[in-house]
Design a protein around this motif. Structure first.
Motif, PDB file in Angstrom:
ATOM      1  N   ILE A  17      38.088  53.153  29.064  1.00 38.73           N
ATOM      2  CA  ILE A  17      36.307  53.143  29.146  1.00 38.73           C
ATOM      3  C   ILE A  17      35.904  53.322  27.545  1.00 38.73           C
ATOM      4  O   ILE A  17      34.923  52.941  27.090  1.00 38.73           O
ATOM      5  CB  ILE A  17      35.976  54.236  29.904  1.00 38.73           C
ATOM      6  N   ARG A  40      40.958  46.664  28.224  1.00 37.97           N
ATOM      7  CA  ARG A  40      40.006  46.922  29.050  1.00 37.97           C
ATOM      8  C   ARG A  40      40.150  47.614  30.296  1.00 37.97           C
ATOM      9  O   ARG A  40      41.245  47.651  30.665  1.00 37.97           O
ATOM     10  CB  ARG A  40      39.329  45.581  29.546  1.00 37.97           C
ATOM     11  N   PRO A  41      39.153  48.516  30.595  1.00 35.30           N
ATOM     12  CA  PRO A  41      39.549  49.326  31.727  1.00 35.30           C
ATOM     13  C   PRO A  41      40.319  48.693  33.209  1.00 35.30           C
ATOM     14  O   PRO A  41      41.210  49.180  33.532  1.00 35.30           O
ATOM     15  CB  PRO A  41      38.306  49.932  32.373  1.00 35.30           C
ATOM     16  N   ASP A  42      39.914  47.362  33.574  1.00 38.34           N
ATOM     17  CA  ASP A  42      40.297  46.869  34.609  1.00 38.34           C
ATOM     18  C   ASP A  42      41.858  46.177  34.357  1.00 38.34           C
ATOM     19  O   ASP A  42      42.782  46.236  35.260  1.00 38.34           O
ATOM     20  CB  ASP A  42      39.446  45.565  35.093  1.00 38.34           C
ATOM     21  N   LEU A  80      43.945  49.498  34.638  1.00 35.57           N
ATOM     22  CA  LEU A  80      44.232  49.773  35.845  1.00 35.57           C
ATOM     23  C   LEU A  80      45.212  48.987  36.529  1.00 35.57           C
ATOM     24  O   LEU A  80      45.844  49.543  37.292  1.00 35.57           O
ATOM     25  CB  LEU A  80      42.822  49.587  36.811  1.00 35.57           C
ATOM     26  N   PHE A 137      41.706  56.174  37.283  1.00 29.33           N
ATOM     27  CA  PHE A 137      40.897  56.983  36.907  1.00 29.33           C
ATOM     28  C   PHE A 137      39.796  57.427  38.125  1.00 29.33           C
ATOM     29  O   PHE A 137      39.211  56.728  38.492  1.00 29.33           O
ATOM     30  CB  PHE A 137      39.906  56.743  35.609  1.00 29.33           C
ATOM     31  N   PRO A 156      36.650  59.639  37.926  1.00 25.79           N
ATOM     32  CA  PRO A 156      35.896  60.487  37.310  1.00 25.79           C
ATOM     33  C   PRO A 156      35.264  61.651  37.804  1.00 25.79           C
ATOM     34  O   PRO A 156      35.337  61.817  38.961  1.00 25.79           O
ATOM     35  CB  PRO A 156      34.500  59.654  36.695  1.00 25.79           C
ATOM     36  N   SER A 169      31.425  59.188  41.529  1.00 32.78           N
ATOM     37  CA  SER A 169      32.161  58.105  41.208  1.00 32.78           C
ATOM     38  C   SER A 169      32.306  57.057  42.481  1.00 32.78           C
ATOM     39  O   SER A 169      33.175  56.147  42.381  1.00 32.78           O
ATOM     40  CB  SER A 169      33.760  58.570  40.829  1.00 32.78           C
ATOM     41  N   MET A 183      36.977  48.799  48.101  1.00 36.62           N
ATOM     42  CA  MET A 183      36.850  48.423  46.669  1.00 36.62           C
ATOM     43  C   MET A 183      37.757  49.233  45.810  1.00 36.62           C
ATOM     44  O   MET A 183      38.190  48.693  44.740  1.00 36.62           O
ATOM     45  CB  MET A 183      35.350  49.219  46.126  1.00 36.62           C
ATOM     46  N   TYR A 232      40.322  46.632  45.086  1.00 29.38           N
ATOM     47  CA  TYR A 232      39.910  45.694  44.578  1.00 29.38           C
ATOM     48  C   TYR A 232      40.720  44.961  43.486  1.00 29.38           C
ATOM     49  O   TYR A 232      40.965  43.605  43.655  1.00 29.38           O
ATOM     50  CB  TYR A 232      38.623  45.846  43.664  1.00 29.38           C
ATOM     51  N   ALA A 233      41.354  45.571  42.894  1.00 28.33           N
ATOM     52  CA  ALA A 233      42.378  44.951  41.957  1.00 28.33           C
ATOM     53  C   ALA A 233      43.666  44.347  42.565  1.00 28.33           C
ATOM     54  O   ALA A 233      44.471  43.749  41.804  1.00 28.33           O
ATOM     55  CB  ALA A 233      42.744  46.065  40.829  1.00 28.33           C
ATOM     56  N   LYS A 290      43.729  42.232  44.848  1.00 25.88           N
ATOM     57  CA  LYS A 290      43.493  40.841  45.303  1.00 25.88           C
ATOM     58  C   LYS A 290      44.009  40.356  46.676  1.00 25.88           C
ATOM     59  O   LYS A 290      43.970  39.262  47.007  1.00 25.88           O
ATOM     60  CB  LYS A 290      43.938  39.912  44.333  1.00 25.88           C
ATOM     61  N   ARG A 318      40.426  56.650  47.584  1.00 26.44           N
ATOM     62  CA  ARG A 318      40.116  55.579  46.931  1.00 26.44           C
ATOM     63  C   ARG A 318      41.145  55.152  45.792  1.00 26.44           C
ATOM     64  O   ARG A 318      41.613  54.136  45.829  1.00 26.44           O
ATOM     65  CB  ARG A 318      38.830  55.530  46.508  1.00 26.44           C
ATOM     66  N   ARG A 370      34.586  38.694  47.838  1.00 27.40           N
ATOM     67  CA  ARG A 370      35.105  39.483  46.957  1.00 27.40           C
ATOM     68  C   ARG A 370      34.309  39.787  45.694  1.00 27.40           C
ATOM     69  O   ARG A 370      33.936  40.851  45.300  1.00 27.40           O
ATOM     70  CB  ARG A 370      36.736  39.008  46.419  1.00 27.40           C
ATOM     71  N   ASN A 404      26.981  51.547  41.107  1.00 31.30           N
ATOM     72  CA  ASN A 404      27.797  52.513  40.293  1.00 31.30           C
ATOM     73  C   ASN A 404      28.565  51.837  39.373  1.00 31.30           C
ATOM     74  O   ASN A 404      29.493  51.225  39.378  1.00 31.30           O
ATOM     75  CB  ASN A 404      28.458  53.494  41.093  1.00 31.30           C
TER      76      ASN A 404
END
Lengths: 244, 337, 303
Positions: free
Chosen positions: A53, A72-74, A77, A83, A85, A89, A102, A105-106, A108, A150, C176, C187
C-alpha cells in the motif's frame, strides 16, 4: 525456512519525514511473530509497506527469495500475503457472506471460493449465523472475526494483522487471539502488530521491538517477555498496572 | 561570534531592498496614473490600450476580491459573478431611474452585493468543499433565470444606459481611473487582511476548519465575513462595468465563464497570495486578448481558459507565485505577502 | 386521493405528471453515471453533462449523415464514450486520488474539462440549437379513459432508460467487476487489501459512467434541443438529483430523478415554464442545507 525478509526499509508518507529508518525483519514459516513498540514507532507503517500500500523510499521486501518491493497491493496479495488493517476494513453495506466472497476476490474461481467460505463457516459458526446481515450491524468483535475470516478465505501464506485486539473487550480479545492461533494451525504464518504487548507476545513465537523507526531488539517471544530491560522500556506501563 | 556582524549587515540590506521594492511599485502606480494623459498631449489614439488596461484593472480587483474567500479561507466559489451582476444592475437601475452616476453609486452597489453575500453565505457556508462549490454554481443559475424573467430590469434583453457625456478622447478616462483606484484599494485590502488576525484565522480555516474552530476562531463569522468582503469589490466593479458598456444584460454578468475567470486567475497566479491574482489577471487578459485577436473566436477562448486551468491544476497547483516561492526563485518585486 | 385520480378529478394534473415523469427516466439515466463516478472515486464530475452533449452530437450526426435512429446510435455512443472516459480519467483525474481534497480538485479539473469541451463543441457545431427528429418524436399514444396523451418519444426514452439502469444495477450487483466496484465504493482501502486493483476499477468505473452519459446523450438528442453552452444548465439539474438521492447511490439517483421531475412538472404548470428549472436549483440548496447526505447516501464533505 525464511518466508519473508525485510532489509533496510526506509519509508514515510507524502513528503513527510521518514517513519521507518532502516528496518530489518525475518519471518520464519509457520511462526507467529509479534511486533511491539511505542506509538509512532512505525509498526503499522511497516505492514503497509510489506503489503504494497505504501511504497518504500529505500530497502527491500523479499518473499520466498523474490523481491516484492515494487508490487501493487493486489499483486502482493496474489503472492500470498494478506493484510488485515486496523479497524474499518470491512465493506459496511455488504452482507457477511458478500464480505467473505470479496475475501476470495483474488481467486477468480467461484467454486473454490464457495468451498473455502463453507470451511470458514464451519470454523466460525457465528459468522454463518449472521451471513445475511450487513457487516456494519455486527459487534466490534464479530467485525474483527469477519475481517480475519475473510483473510482466511484466500488461505494465504502470510497474514499481516494490524492491532487485531484494538478497542475490544478483554474477553473478546482472548477470543481474537485464539483465532490468531487458528491461523497457525491452518498453516498460515502470522505477522502481527500489537499495542497490547504482553498479550501479543504471550501468543507469539517470536518478537520484534521497534522504536523510532528502527529495530531495537528481536528474539523468541518468551525471552523478550523475560528481559528486564525491555520490560522496563516497552512493557513498563503494563507492569505497573499489573502491579497495582 | 560571526553571526552578529552578518545579521547586522543583513538588516539594512533587507530594509533597503524593501524600500526599493516599494519605490518601484510606487513608480509603476504613478506611471499608470499618468498614462492616459499622454493621449491628450500626443493626440495618439490610445483608447484601445486604455480599454485593455481598465479591463485588466477590473479583473485584478475581482480576482483579488475572490482570493479573500477562495484563497485565504479555501472556499471556492464558482458563482462570484452573481455579485458582479448585482452591482451592475443596482447602479444601472439607479442611473436610469434617478440619474445618479454609477461612479457615486458604485460603493453602495458594493454594499448591496455585500448584503447579498451575507445572506447567501449564511445559508451556503454551512457546507464545505464540493458541496459549497456546487451551491455556488446553482446560485448563478438561479440569478440567471430570475434576471432573464425580471421585466422591470429588461429581462433577457437587459437595459440600455446613457453614454457618459465626455469628448471621445476622454471618454475612457473616468472608467480607467475608477478601475485603477478600485484595483489598488482591493489589492491593498487583500494585503491588510492577509496580515491581520482575521486573515490568519481564514488561513487556519483553509488548513483545517475543525482545528481552527477548536482553537477558538469564530469560523462561521469569519467565513461569512470573508464571503461578504469578497463580494463587495466584485459588486463595485460590476457597477462601473455596466456603465462602461452602456448596456447591461444577464448574459454579460452571469456567464459561467466570467466566474471561472476569477477562479482561474487566482489559481494561475497563486491562490492565497497577494500578488497571485494580479499576475493571473494580467496574464489571462493578455492571453484572452491574443486568442481573440489572432483567432477571432470566443470558442477557442473558452477552450483555452479550460485548458490553462487544467494544466495549472495538474502541473502547478500552487500557481506562479507559489511555485516560484517553493523553488526560491520568487523575485522580490512579486513578493507582497 | 388515488380514487380522485381514478375518477378523473385530476385529469390535468395526471396529464402533467405523465409528461414530466416520462422524462424522469432520462434524468435518472443521466444522473446514474454521475452518481457512480462519485461513489467509486469521489469525483464530482461537472463535465458529465458536457459528456452527454458530446454523445448527443454523435447521435445527431449518426442521424443526419448515416440515417441511424438515435436509439440505435446508443450502440455507437456507449463504446466510444467508454474509451473517451478511460482516456479522460487517465489524463486528468487518475493522479492524486489518495490525497486530501481530491474531490475539490476534481471539481475544478472537471470544470476546466467542461470548458474545454464547450469550446470544442462550440467551434465544431456553432449556430443553431440542434436535435434529432426521428418520426416518433411527433407521435403520441392515447391511454386510459381520460384519453391521456403519452408522447411516443418520451415513452421510448423512459423504457430504454429503465432497461439501461436495471442493466447497470444488475451489473453492479452480480458480476465480479460489480462486486469490485461496490467494494471500492464502500471501503477503498479494504478493497485494496482483498486484491481489487483499485486503479483499474476506478478507470473502468469512470469509463462506465461516461458510457452511461453516452447512452443518455442519444436519448437526449431527440427529447431536448442542445446548444454547446447549455450544458451548464444540466450540471445543476443533475447534481440536484443525485444530491437529493444521496451522492453515490444509484437507487437514490433514480428516486431523486422521478421525484424532482414530477415536482418540476407541477411547478411549471402552476407558475410558468421558466420556474421549472428553479425547482431543481431550489431543491439543491434545500437539500444541501437540511440533509447534505441526501435520501440514501453519505454526507458530502471535504473528502
Amino acid at each position: 525456512m525464511t518466508l519473508l525478509e525485510v532489509k533496510g526499509l526506509v519509508a514515510g508518507y507524502g513528503s513527510g519525514p521518514d517513519i521507518l529508518r532502516g528496518i530489518d525483519l525475518t519471518l520464519e514459516a509457520g511462526q507467529i511473530q509479534c511486533i511491539i513498540g511505542p506509538n509512532g514507532a512505525g509498526k503499522s507503517t511497516l505492514l503497509k509497506v510489506i503489503c504494497g500500500i505504501l511504497k518504500p523510499r529505500d530497502g527491500e521486501v523479499i518473499f520466498e527469495g523474490e523481491s516484492i518491493t515494487r508490487l501493487r497491493p493486489d499483486q502482493v496479495l496474489k503472492k500470498g500475503i494478506c493484510f488485515v488493517p486496523q479497524e474499518r476494513s470491512l465493506f459496511p453495506h455488504m452482507t457477511v457472506g458478500e464480505n467473505l466472497r470479496m475475501g476470495g476476490y483474488a481467486l477468480k474461481n467461484a467454486r473454490e471460493t464457495r468451498k473455502r467460505i463453507k470451511e470458514i463457516y464451519r470454523q466460525f459458526p457465528t459468522l454463518k449465523q449472521k451471513r445475511w446481515q450487513a457487516a456494519n450491524q455486527l459487534s466490534g468483535g464479530q467485525q474483527q472475526m469477519l475481517a480475519m475470516g475473510r483473510a482466511m478465505v484466500l488461505s494465504p501464506k502470510i497474514v499481516l494483522l494490524d492491532e487485531p485486539s484494538l478497542g475490544l473487550a478483554p474477553l473478546i480479545v482472548e477470543h481474537i487471539f485464539e483465532i490468531v492461533r487458528q491461523f497457525k494451525e491452518n498453516g498460515i504464518t502470522v505477522l502481527m502488530v500489537e499495542q497490547n504487548a504482553h498479550k501479543g507476545l504471550e501468543f507469539a513465537d517470536w518478537g520484534l521491538v521497534l522504536d523510532l523507526g528502527k529495530n531495537v531488539f528481536d528474539g523468541p517471544a518468551d525471552t523478550i517477555l523475560a528481559d528486564p530491560r525491555i520490560q522496563e522500556l516497552y512493557l513498563g506501563t503494563r507492569r505497573v498496572q499489573e502491579g497495582i | 561570534m560571526t553571526s552578529v556582524p552578518v545579521s547586522a549587515q543583513e538588516q539594512p540590506l533587507v530594509r533597503s531592498k524593501l524600500k526599493s521594492k516599494h519605490s518601484i511599485l510606487g513608480l509603476i502606480i504613478l506611471l499608470l496614473f499618468l498614462f492616459p494623459l499622454t493621449q491628450l498631449i500626443t493626440a495618439n489614439n490610445l483608447n484601445y490600450y486604455l480599454h485593455l488596461m481598465l479591463f485588466i484593472f477590473m479583473y485584478i480587483a475581482m480576482a483579488s476580491s475572490w482570493n479573500i474567500l477562495g484563497g485565504y479561507a479555501g472556499y471556492i466559489s464558482l458563482g462570484h459573478n452573481v455579485f458582479f451582476a448585482v452591482g451592475g444592475y443596482f447602479s444601472s437601475y439607479l442611473l436610469l431611474r434617478d440619474g445618479y452616476s454609477p461612479f457615486f453609486t458604485a460603493p453602495i452597489a458594493g454594499f448591496v452585493a455585500m448584503a447579498l453575500a451575507f445572506l447567501v453565505g449564511f445559508i451556503t457556508l454551512r457546507v464545505r468543499g464540493p458541496a459549497f462549490i456546487i451551491s455556488t454554481i446553482a446560485l448563478v443559475l438561479v440569478f440567471r433565470i430570475r434576471l432573464d424573467n425580471w421585466e422591470r430590469l429588461g429581462g433577457a434583453n437587459g437595459l440600455k444606459l446613457p453614454l457618459i457625456d465626455l469628448p471621445v478622447e476622454q471618454i475612457k478616462f473616468p472608467f480607467y481611473y475608477g478601475m485603477l483606484i478600485l484595483a489598488i484599494i482591493t489589492v491593498y485590502t487583500s494585503y491588510r487582511i492577509r496580515h491581520s488576525k482575521f486573515g490568519l484565522g481564514l488561513r487556519a480555516i483553509s488548513q483545517n476548519e475543525t482545528k481552527a474552530e477548536a482553537s477558538g476562531i469564530p469560523t462561521s463569522f469569519y467565513k461569512i465575513f470573508a464571503f461578504a468582503i469578497s463580494g463587495y469589490f466584485v459588486g463595485v466593479a460590476g457597477a462601473m462595468w455596466g456603465y462602461y458598456l452602456t448596456y447591461i444584460t444577464p448574459s454579460i454578468f452571469l456567464l459561467i465563464l466570467v466566474g471561472a475567470q476569477m477562479v482561474l486567475m487566482c489559481i494561475l497566479g497563486g491562490r492565497g497570495t497577494v500578488a497571485g491574482p494580479v499576475i493571473g489577471a494580467i496574464i489571462m487578459i493578455g492571453t484572452n486578448e491574443f486568442f481573440l485577436s489572432e483567432f477571432g473566436s470566443s470558442e477557442l477562448n473558452i477552450f483555452g481558459t479550460g485548458a490553462i486551468l487544467a494544466a495549472v491544476l495538474l502541473f502547478f497547483p500552487e500557481g506562479i507565485v507559489g511555485s516560484l516561492r517553493k523553488i526560491g526563485r520568487l523575485p522580490a518585486i512579486l513578493d507582497w505577502d | 386521493m388515488i380514487t380522485d385520480f381514478l375518477n378523473g378529478e385530476y385529469v390535468h394534473e395526471v396529464q402533467i405528471l405523465i409528461f414530466s415523469l416520462t422524462l424522469g427516466g432520462v434524468y435518472a439515466l443521466m444522473a446514474s453515471g454521475l452518481t457512480l463516478v462519485f461513489g467509486v472515486m469521489r469525483i464530482v464530475n461537472l463535465a458529465h453533462p458536457a459528456f452527454i452533449f458530446i454523445a448527443a452530437y454523435i447521435s445527431y450526426y449518426a442521424f443526419t449523415e448515416l440515417n441511424l435512429d438515435p436509439m440505435e446510435s446508443i450502440l455507437i455512443n456507449v463504446p466510444l464514450m467508454f474509451i473517451f472516459g478511460v482516456i479522460v480519467y487517465r489524463v486528468f483525474l487518475a493522479s492524486g486520488a489518495d490525497q486530501p481534497r481530491y474531490t475539490e480538485k476534481t471539481v475544478l479539473l472537471t470544470f476546466a474539462l467542461a470548458l474545454m469541451i464547450e469550446g470544442v463543441l462550440g467551434y465544431l457545431f456553432t449556430g443553431a440549437n440542434r436535435s434529432t427528429t426521428p418520426t416518433y418524436t411527433t407521435e403520441v399514444f392515447f391511454t386510459g379513459e381520460a384519453q391521456y396523451l403519452v408522447p411516443k418519444a418520451q415513452l421510448y426514452a423512459l423504457l430504454m432508460s429503465l432497461v439501461l439502469i436495471i442493466f447497470t444495477w444488475s451489473f453492479l450487483q452480480f458480476t465480479r467487476m460489480g462486486y469490485a466496484i461496490r467494494a471500492t465504493m464502500q471501503n477503498r482501502a479494504a478493497a485494496q487489501t482483498v486484491g481489487v486493483n483499485v486503479k483499474w476499477v476506478s478507470t473502468f468505473s469512470f469509463g462506465m459512467g461516461t458510457a452511461l452519459a453516452g447512452a443518455a446523450g442519444a436519448l437526449m438528442s431527440f427529447l431536448f434541443s442542445f446548444f454547446p453552452n447549455t450544458h451548464w444548465e444540466w450540471v445543476a439539474l443533475l447534481l440536484s438529483l443525485i444530491v437529493l438521492g444521496g451522492m453515490g447511490s444509484l437507487v437514490g439517483a433514480v428516486v431523486g430523478a422521478f421525484l424532482l421531475a414530477g415536482t418540476a412538472g407541477l411547478v411549471s404548470d402552476a407558475y410558468g415554464p421558466s420556474w421549472s428549472p428553479l425547482t431543481f436549483y431550489a431543491a439543491l440548496f434545500l437539500i444541501l442545507l437540511i440533509r447534505p447526505q441526501g435520501l440514501f447516501g453519505k454526507k458530502l464533505e471535504m473528502t
